[in-house]
Design an enzyme around this catalytic site. Structure first.
Site, PDB file in Angstrom:
ATOM      1  N   GLY A 265      -0.394  -0.347  -6.123  1.00 54.11           N
ATOM      2  CA  GLY A 265      -0.464   0.530  -4.956  1.00 54.11           C
ATOM      3  C   GLY A 265       0.689   1.512  -4.975  1.00 54.11           C
ATOM      4  O   GLY A 265       1.236   1.835  -6.033  1.00 54.11           O
ATOM      5  N   SER A 266       1.073   1.960  -3.802  1.00 57.09           N
ATOM      6  CA  SER A 266       2.091   2.999  -3.721  1.00 57.09           C
ATOM      7  C   SER A 266       3.497   2.438  -3.924  1.00 57.09           C
ATOM      8  O   SER A 266       3.772   1.263  -3.626  1.00 57.09           O
ATOM      9  CB  SER A 266       2.020   3.705  -2.368  1.00 57.09           C
ATOM     10  OG  SER A 266       2.605   2.911  -1.354  1.00 57.09           O
ATOM     11  N   THR A 267       4.382   3.302  -4.409  1.00 54.08           N
ATOM     12  CA  THR A 267       5.769   2.913  -4.633  1.00 54.08           C
ATOM     13  C   THR A 267       6.454   2.541  -3.325  1.00 54.08           C
ATOM     14  O   THR A 267       7.195   1.547  -3.256  1.00 54.08           O
ATOM     15  CB  THR A 267       6.531   4.056  -5.316  1.00 54.08           C
ATOM     16  OG1 THR A 267       5.929   4.329  -6.586  1.00 54.08           O
ATOM     17  CG2 THR A 267       7.992   3.700  -5.533  1.00 54.08           C
ATOM     18  N   GLY A 268       6.197   3.316  -2.266  1.00 52.63           N
ATOM     19  CA  GLY A 268       6.825   3.037  -0.984  1.00 52.63           C
ATOM     20  C   GLY A 268       6.464   1.672  -0.439  1.00 52.63           C
ATOM     21  O   GLY A 268       7.331   0.926   0.039  1.00 52.63           O
ATOM     22  N   VAL A 269       5.194   1.319  -0.512  1.00 51.93           N
ATOM     23  CA  VAL A 269       4.745   0.011  -0.036  1.00 51.93           C
ATOM     24  C   VAL A 269       5.377  -1.109  -0.867  1.00 51.93           C
ATOM     25  O   VAL A 269       5.861  -2.113  -0.322  1.00 51.93           O
ATOM     26  CB  VAL A 269       3.204  -0.089  -0.070  1.00 51.93           C
ATOM     27  CG1 VAL A 269       2.750  -1.525   0.200  1.00 51.93           C
ATOM     28  CG2 VAL A 269       2.581   0.857   0.947  1.00 51.93           C
ATOM     29  N   GLU A 293       2.518  -2.627 -10.148  1.00 48.45           N
ATOM     30  CA  GLU A 293       2.317  -1.324 -10.795  1.00 48.45           C
ATOM     31  C   GLU A 293       2.091  -0.324  -9.678  1.00 48.45           C
ATOM     32  O   GLU A 293       1.211  -0.525  -8.837  1.00 48.45           O
ATOM     33  CB  GLU A 293       1.132  -1.380 -11.756  1.00 48.45           C
ATOM     34  CG  GLU A 293       0.988  -0.145 -12.632  1.00 48.45           C
ATOM     35  CD  GLU A 293      -0.025   0.834 -12.097  1.00 48.45           C
ATOM     36  OE1 GLU A 293       0.397   1.958 -11.715  1.00 48.45           O
ATOM     37  OE2 GLU A 293      -1.216   0.511 -12.039  1.00 48.45           O
ATOM     38  N   CYS A 327      -3.386   6.345 -11.317  1.00 50.62           N
ATOM     39  CA  CYS A 327      -1.928   6.315 -11.421  1.00 50.62           C
ATOM     40  C   CYS A 327      -1.472   7.018 -12.689  1.00 50.62           C
ATOM     41  O   CYS A 327      -0.343   7.499 -12.769  1.00 50.62           O
ATOM     42  CB  CYS A 327      -1.436   4.872 -11.431  1.00 50.62           C
ATOM     43  SG  CYS A 327      -1.916   3.919  -9.985  1.00 50.62           S
ATOM     44  N   GLU A 425       3.906  12.708  -6.232  1.00 52.32           N
ATOM     45  CA  GLU A 425       2.581  12.193  -6.570  1.00 52.32           C
ATOM     46  C   GLU A 425       1.577  12.657  -5.519  1.00 52.32           C
ATOM     47  O   GLU A 425       1.742  12.392  -4.333  1.00 52.32           O
ATOM     48  CB  GLU A 425       2.595  10.665  -6.632  1.00 52.32           C
ATOM     49  CG  GLU A 425       1.261  10.102  -7.097  1.00 52.32           C
ATOM     50  CD  GLU A 425       1.240   8.581  -7.143  1.00 52.32           C
ATOM     51  OE1 GLU A 425       0.660   8.025  -8.085  1.00 52.32           O
ATOM     52  OE2 GLU A 425       1.814   7.950  -6.227  1.00 52.32           O
TER      53      GLU A 425
END
Length: 543
Positions: A265-269, A293, A327, A425
């Protein structure tokens, strides 16, 4: 008990069907689409032995035809998260004690079901629920998921076969235990194969799992669960829930039996999850495995020695297949001034012929982005670029959500190599190009390495082997998957293990033995056949 040292069936990558006109697979998929659209499904959660339905129903619609209803799924709450954890813990002893070959048999059967009777249904669910064209669905929800299941069985046996040496009079052994507790699988919308792999790879090694997919992938997740149950997966091994992320996280990441997370999923999460786990580390029985990832800002670096047709094809496929919602999608390109006029002309020509529309019409290369939120985000990037005098719209730039969430494949040319669409992104069909003077190639290599916090995929296009070697070394930390004269997408299980570092994740390489090692906890056993009977060593004897 009958025992044996079992060998698993020989495997190779599942052959990708082409869906040419009048082919059997094309006929089968059209029939499956018609059947799926003729009904509205009622999708439950799967918790232990129960199919759980609630009063809160969430509608499912194709992103390319949001007026059509495919069905509804039942949204759960905190109580369902707790029930899923309890079901996973109750199933754990029996599942972890099941002989490995029996676990393997379930997932090998699931692979064969997907390859045969469920292939059209699985691909249809991905085409309709996630707006992925038939070829992209075939690569993803059929072939890649089949490969994950089969190759992971092989990797499991290779892990179990890795044993230590033994000295005379001693037998040393390694046991590969499942983790102590339950595993949480948190999966994305964009790849059905990832949604299937994250829970099954952990379960294969004897773990039990709580699985929460993205809401926009529930339609195909339900088919995955149907296949696993058909293959004989016992109740409670994988528990599928649809609960709001923060609600699920509050309970799961505070539970003493939380043993690990398998995430895409997302980097922030992911960073927030890591922070939460760190804050709660004193609550757990063991240190949880954190495997993730996340995002990418994937590059295509072009040298003056590159072939223009090869570069253009890679950019179009790499940036716009599945609407750039990968991604690994090519989202920033660095092109020498000597080649840019030819590349630009070819991109414009190719994109002018490219079709966009429903997945049900096979002439469409591009379909809809996943939902309105994504549409609005991508559209805002494009509209801001239109207002910036330093940005040129080379191609595309239009978007319309009246019938579906359609965004034209868009190519931007920027003067500033640190312009936001070169750095952030977007997760949509937007490719940003920076044209550099040929003599600045050395500086551009450094620019590629320093522009983005991500390090997922990237590629170099060049015919000069010295240049290829130079870039490969200089950008060794800029991409976990590095491609030479190819687009930076399309990793194949068993061939290109997938994952990146820096802000792109833990680089645990899905599609390889490395990933499965994260879901075991080894125990060393030393057996001494003739035990010492005195504490005295020879050196203690007097001269």
């Amino acid at each position: 008990m009958a025992l044996g040292i079992f060998q698993t069936p020989a495997i190779q990558n599942e052959l990708v069907k082409e869906y040419r006109p009048n082919s059997p697979e094309r006929k089968a998929i059209k029939e499956a689409i018609a059947e799926a659209k003729s009904q509205e499904v009622d999708i439950p959660m799967y918790i232990g032995v129960d199919e759980v339905r609630t009063a809160t129903k969430i509608r499912i619609a194709p992103p390319h035809e949001h007026a059509h209803t495919l069905g509804y799924f039942s949204e759960g709450d905190a109580s369902h998260v707790q029930q899923a954890i309890q079901a996973a813990l109750e199933a754990k002893d029996k599942w972890s004690n099941l002989p490995w070959e029996q676990r393997a048999g379930i997932f090998l059967k699931a692979a064969d079901l997907l390859a045969g009777p469920y292939r059209a249904k699985m691909n249809t669910a991905t085409m309709l629920g996630q707006s992925k064209n038939v070829f992209q669905a075939e690569i993803d929800s059929a072939c890649e998921l089949i490969d994950f299941l089969r190759f992971n069985v092989q990797y499991m046996t290779e892990i179990y076969n890795q044993q230590p040496n033994s000295s005379p009079g001693v037998w040393n052994r390694l046991e590969y235990r499942p983790l102590e507790g339950f595993v949480f699988a948190l999966t994305p919308f964009n790849f059905t194969a990832i949604a299937g792999n994250l829970p099954t790879s952990a379960a294969m090694l004897g773990n039990t799992v709580v699985w929460k997919p993205a809401y926009t992938q529930v339609y195909s997740a339900n088919v995955i669960m149907e296949v696993l149950k058909k293959a004989g997966l016992p109740d409670g091994v994988i528990n599928l829930i649809y609960v709001d992320g923060p609600i699920a996280g509050d309970i799961i990441f505070s539970h003493p039996d939380f043993a690990g997370i398998h995430f895409t999923g997302s980097t922030g999460v992911f960073q927030n999850i890591w922070k939460t786990i760190g804050q709660n580390i004193h609550k757990y029985k063991t240190y949880p495995r954190i495997v993730g990832e996340t995002g990418g800002k994937d590059f295509v670096l072009v040298h003056k020695s590159a072939d223009v047709k090869e570069v253009t094809t890679a950019l179009i496929r790499g940036a716009f297949e599945y609407q750039g919602q990968k991604c690994s999608a090519a989202s920033r390109a660095y092109i020498p001034a000597s080649l840019w006029p030819q590349v630009e002309a070819m991109i414009k020509s190719e994109l002018s012929e490219l079709k966009m529309g429903s997945t049900e019409d096979f002439i469409n290369f591009v379909n809809a982005v996943i939902d309105e939120r994504s549409f609005d985000k991508i559209s805002n990037y494009i509209e801001q670029a239109k207002q910036d005098p330093t940005v040129e719209i080379v191609a595309g730039g239009q978007h319309d959500k009246s019938k579906g969430y359609f965004v034209e494949p868009t190519v931007l040319r920027v003067n500033d190599p640190k312009y936001r669409t070169m750095c952030e992104e977007i997760f949509g069909p937007v490719l940003t190009v920076y044209v550099y003077e040929d003599a600045q190639f050395e500086e551009v290599i450094k620019l590629v390495d320093s522009t983005s916090p991500y390090a997922l995929t990237g590629s170099i296009f060049a015919k000069d082997r010295y240049v290829i070697e130079q870039v490969s070394k200089s950008l060794q930390n800029a991409a976990g998957n590095f491609y030479i004269n190819d687009k930076p997408t399309g990793a194949v299980v068993g061939q290109q293990p997938f994952g990146g570092a820096r802000a792109s994740g833990t680089n645990d390489k899905a599609g390889s033995l490395l990933n499965l090692l994260r879901w075991v906890s080894a125990r060393t056993i030393k057996e001494t056949f003739v035990s010492p009977t005195s504490y005295r060593y020879p050196f203690l004897e007097a001269d």
